[in-house]
Design an enzyme around this catalytic site. Sequence first.
Site: not given
Length: 428
Positions: A22, A92, A121, A124, A304, A326, A396
């Site tokens: 993905k 995202r 999230r 920048d 994840d 994270i 998703r």
Amino acid sequence: MEKLMIAGGYPLKGTVRISGAKNSAVALIPATILADSPVTIEGLPDISDVQILKGLLEEIGGEVTFADGDMQVDPSAMISMPMPNGKVKKLRASYYLMGAMLGRFNKAVIGLPGGCHLGPRPIDQHIKGFEALGASVTNEQGAIYLRADELRGARIYLDVVSVGATINIMLAAVKAKGRTVIENAAKEPEIIDVATLLNNMGAKIKGAGTDVIRIDGVDQLHGCQHTIIPDRIEAGTYMVLAAASGEGVLIDNVIPHHLESLTAKLREMSVQIEAGDDQIFVGPAEKMKAVDIKTLVYPGFPTDLQQPLTALLTNAEGTSMVTDTIYGARFKHIDELRRMNANIKVEGRSAIINGPMKLQGAKVKASDLRAGAALVIAGLMAEGVTEVTGVDHIDRGYSHLVEKLNGLGATIWREKLTDQEIEQMNNA
Ligand code: EPU
């Protein structure tokens, strides 16, 4: 709207084939924008994020066909159409349209991305990279406006190691004038996959997979054919599922090297694992030991897989501590696991799990993609039936989850939500 129904306690056995990654797919598809002739990507997963991106490429004039996992994109007639709203808000990874459209057209207008809610999230570092390449970047009413007279190579040091920023800067830099160097780049396998596609299109990228990436800009990129890498997170999820309630499961179409951090942790828990060339066998579930885990950038333990592993640790003997460095707020699955009788508390960026605890089926809600995976794992381990809502999050990222699990002997099915359940969800 649907929910997943899972009858717990049926052991998993057999072989499961892993789909394309993905997190590569969502970057490879936008990358096709940069070519001037058709690009074919083979082995894409059948997930909603891929369908949404297909629709977005069509919106800007791409001709796209997608069948049996193979997508052909003819980008020649694409135009730089502003996309401040609509489908871009749904995922995202629509932020990759910024780098790709900037790289091809020197301008782009893209709505701020959606995706899983894992706490703040920011983007920048993406913006820092685009600006270093000579673009002006403004945020106007929730959309990012990017414009450049000309993109010029630059030396960019990422203050935060970011997968998205590394890929986005590569996309914007491949056609820039001169050399770009990305320092403190992320090293995830998906970055190598995107660099491989871009190099097959004629780009000059060296060092992908290390923390310094050098890109020499070229004038033109052409079509090519590319096969996506297997999804290490989907594979890891099935490894955890097999450890949770398996009687011997073979996970096929994997790159075992991408899963070394999970393999090491599962072995530490006493799970029997044998890795081959492109397969991993997880032995029958037995008594497991508690372990501590800290998520890190690749090749460390992936954030994840933190949520799926938390579900498994409810069944391990002793106290485990899972720390997410994270995404410090990626713990929305914990309240749901508690509804299923898990003994877990959250302290700051850590979850503390006391096991073993027999989980009980319950009505639970997936708040994000990997939280959904954690609840499916918990449902398969639990006594009785578990109902999981929020299935759109799971769809998703997990291709044919129900079919794959039933193929392994699980009892899992989809049901339509009742009007009352839809109303309850809308009021929640
Ligand atoms: N960050 C910043 N500034 C930036 C970018 C990132 O501070 O400009 C921070 C983030 O807030 C986070 C850390 O840096 O704390 C790492 O974020 P990164 O940019 O690497 O994440 P991402 O590219 O947005 C990808 C995956 C995520 C995965 C992360 C970390 C995609 C589409 N998404 O996100 O996957 O968790 O890398 O490995 O590739 C998932 O698959 O469930 C998922 C959320």
